[in-house]
Design a protein around this motif. Structure first.
Motif, PDB file in Angstrom:
ATOM      1  N   GLY A 217       0.812  -1.221   0.000  1.00  0.00           N
ATOM      2  CA  GLY A 217       0.000   0.000   0.000  1.00  0.00           C
ATOM      3  C   GLY A 217       0.839   1.261   0.000  1.00  0.00           C
ATOM      4  N   GLU A 218       2.092   1.150  -0.441  1.00  0.00           N
ATOM      5  CA  GLU A 218       2.998   2.311  -0.411  1.00  0.00           C
ATOM      6  C   GLU A 218       3.441   2.712  -1.810  1.00  0.00           C
ATOM      7  OE1 GLU A 218       6.342   1.527   2.074  1.00  0.00           O
ATOM      8  OE2 GLU A 218       5.118   0.888   3.775  1.00  0.00           O
ATOM      9  N   SER A 219       2.755   2.213  -2.817  1.00  0.00           N
ATOM     10  CA  SER A 219       3.181   2.472  -4.178  1.00  0.00           C
ATOM     11  C   SER A 219       2.721   3.851  -4.646  1.00  0.00           C
ATOM     12  CB  SER A 219       2.660   1.395  -5.120  1.00  0.00           C
ATOM     13  OG  SER A 219       3.369   1.432  -6.344  1.00  0.00           O
ATOM     14  N   ALA A 220       3.009   4.146  -5.892  1.00  0.00           N
ATOM     15  CA  ALA A 220       2.683   5.460  -6.462  1.00  0.00           C
ATOM     16  C   ALA A 220       2.527   5.289  -7.966  1.00  0.00           C
ATOM     17  CB  ALA A 220       3.795   6.458  -6.159  1.00  0.00           C
ATOM     18  N   THR A 221       1.982   6.303  -8.611  1.00  0.00           N
ATOM     19  CA  THR A 221       1.919   6.337 -10.065  1.00  0.00           C
ATOM     20  C   THR A 221       2.905   7.394 -10.543  1.00  0.00           C
ATOM     21  OG1 THR A 221      -0.414   5.682 -10.066  1.00  0.00           O
ATOM     22  CG2 THR A 221       0.425   6.721 -12.062  1.00  0.00           C
ATOM     23  N   LEU A 222       3.893   6.981 -11.315  1.00  0.00           N
ATOM     24  CA  LEU A 222       4.907   7.915 -11.813  1.00  0.00           C
ATOM     25  C   LEU A 222       4.309   8.879 -12.831  1.00  0.00           C
ATOM     26  CD1 LEU A 222       8.079   5.761 -12.597  1.00  0.00           C
ATOM     27  CD2 LEU A 222       7.672   7.200 -10.602  1.00  0.00           C
ATOM     28  N   LEU A 223       4.929  10.028 -12.971  1.00  0.00           N
ATOM     29  CA  LEU A 223       4.512  10.992 -13.987  1.00  0.00           C
ATOM     30  C   LEU A 223       5.515  11.029 -15.125  1.00  0.00           C
ATOM     31  CD1 LEU A 223       3.141  14.161 -12.147  1.00  0.00           C
ATOM     32  CD2 LEU A 223       2.046  12.949 -14.026  1.00  0.00           C
ATOM     33  N   GLY A 224       5.006  10.841 -16.344  1.00  0.00           N
ATOM     34  CA  GLY A 224       5.795  11.074 -17.545  1.00  0.00           C
ATOM     35  C   GLY A 224       5.391  12.446 -18.065  1.00  0.00           C
ATOM     36  N   ILE A 225       6.324  13.385 -18.076  1.00  0.00           N
ATOM     37  CA  ILE A 225       5.987  14.785 -18.365  1.00  0.00           C
ATOM     38  C   ILE A 225       6.580  15.211 -19.707  1.00  0.00           C
ATOM     39  CG2 ILE A 225       6.481  17.160 -17.590  1.00  0.00           C
ATOM     40  CD1 ILE A 225       5.994  16.146 -14.741  1.00  0.00           C
ATOM     41  N   GLY A 226       5.722  15.730 -20.563  1.00  0.00           N
ATOM     42  CA  GLY A 226       6.190  16.243 -21.849  1.00  0.00           C
ATOM     43  C   GLY A 226       7.051  17.469 -21.616  1.00  0.00           C
TER      44      GLY A 226
END
Length: 425
Positions: free
Chosen positions: A20-29
């Motif tokens: 329960g410690e995960s995250a969603t990474l951001l891919g940024i243009g």
């Protein structure tokens, strides 16, 4: 501190999901240097990794036409990110990523209907530039075939071209004795065929088999359709939690992360759903370009008020210049809906349709930031406001940071670099 590979980061996120410690990474243009700085500042402040996802239209070799973002090629792009990182004392993890690499991925290549061999050769040439410039992740996307417009490209064709391109990139990387890189496969485009969960798993299984035969690595990410879709400057799709969850679990079985594209302009409810649906990463790009355009227009309105007070004698023409260049760029066409995308530049300029012109400015202003006249007016705007103690550039960077911060908060990104490093011990 040593840099973790992008594959290690994704493996870390998959491992953290069970706790329960995960995250969603951001891919940024990387829509501008300001956008790069905004991204790195937040990554540093809140301790999370970021990916810069550059399309071939944005960043590419000079001999292939270069990129519209700052005229960057892969090497000058990498250098610019490194310079910004040094300027702000950056101490976290950033990754240079190729978004939609491969054949026909430059608008011109597709519009010219290049034959398969020529398109593949140019796609390969671009990948060599990525590899030599030190990119960490390459997206292999052979689904923009101009001869299959509106049709679903046969899965075996997508699979064959994907494996061939990974084999090519691996051979070029090893020749240069460079460290491992990650791969991203699949596409959010409906003609790529990966829209159903059944097709998605079939693709992964066949990919695993074909890559195994040639002793090639499994990808780091597989793109799946979660229902998101960006048009104009809004999210017109409908996020499908069940589909996202099912795709994420399938990908995880094979040690791969689910990547979502078209993640711009999502509301908080949808953003918060990303953690329980176990999406590993989301790409967001045009939204940050639009936010930067809006920041310049806000500063322009302040300048107008100072002019009205008799405090500025020679104002910039920031709004008019951005508008004219945005319309002339014609890059708004890909985001428009219906017959509007077929209007000529002359029709728009002469129509007097202010609403349409404003819409085009909002959509396509960021494509013009590297135009000489636009840069000149931005500098003039900054100089005029600086006399009255307004730091225009700082405001623009902070304005871009707002939507990035919103996503990072909902995506549980704060402290994720430290959480992943703890796992490595």
């Amino acid at each position: 501190m040593s840099k973790l590979s992008i594959k290690s980061v994704v493996e870390g996120l998959l491992a953290l999901q069970s706790r329960g410690e995960s995250a969603t990474l951001l891919g940024i243009g990387p829509m501008s240097r300001n956008c790069v700085q905004a991204t790195l500042e937040l990554s540093k402040e809140d301790d999370y990794p970021v990916m810069f996802i550059a399309s071939r239209n944005q960043v590419d070799l000079d001999e292939l036409g270069g990129g519209y973002v700052n005229g960057w090629n892969q090497f000058t792009f990498a250098k610019a990110v490194e310079e910004v990182a040094e300027e702000i004392g950056y101490d976290n993890l950033y990754y240079l990523c190729r978004d939609h690499g491969g054949p026909w991925q430059r608008d011109k290549e597709r519009n010219d209907h290049l034959p398969v061999e020529e398109a593949m050769r140019l796609g390969q040439q671009s990948y060599v530039g990525d590899i030599e410039a030190g990119f960490d992740l390459l997206m292999i996307d052979p689904t923009k075939d101009p001869f299959e417009v509106g049709k679903v490209i046969p899965l075996e064709v997508v699979l064959e071209r994907t494996v061939d391109l990974i084999a090519f990139c691996e051979e070029e990387r090893k020749k240069r004795q460079l460290p491992e890189i990650g791969y991203e496969v699949g596409t959010e485009e409906t003609n790529g065929g990966l829209t159903s969960t059944e097709t998605y798993e079939t693709f992964i299984q066949q990919l695993q088999k074909e890559l195994g035969k040639r002793q090639l690595p499994m990808p780091t990410f597989i793109v799946g359709q979660t229902g998101t879709l960006t048009r104009k400057t809004e999210q017109v799709g409908h996020f499908n939690f069940q589909n996202a969850y099912d795709l994420a679990q399938m990908a995880k079985k094979y040690g791969v992360g689910l990547k979502e594209h078209n993640g711009d302009y999502l509301d908080d409810v949808t953003l918060l759903e990303h953690i329980p649906s176990a999406i590993t990463a989301t790409n967001v790009a045009p939204q940050y370009g639009t936010e930067e355009t809006r920041a310049y227009l806000n500063l322009g309105k302040v300048e107008e008020k100072l002019v009205a007070q008799g405090l500025i004698a020679e104002p910039s023409t920031i709004r008019q210049t951005l508008l004219l260049h945005a319309i002339k760029s014609e890059r708004w066409r890909k985001w428009m809906i219906g017959e509007q995308k077929d209007l000529t530049v002359e029709q728009i300029l002469e129509s007097g349709n202010q609403e349409l012109q404003e819409e085009i400015l909002d959509i396509a202003g960021h494509y013009t930031f590297n135009d000489a006249e636009v840069k000149e007016q931005i500098d003039k705007l900054y100089a005029n406001l600086a006399v009255y103690h307004i730091d225009g550039k700082r405001y623009v960077i902070d304005h871009i940071k707002r939507p990035i911060r919103d996503y990072a908060e909902c995506y549980n990104l704060k402290g994720v670099t430290s959480r992943i490093r703890e796992l490595q011990k």
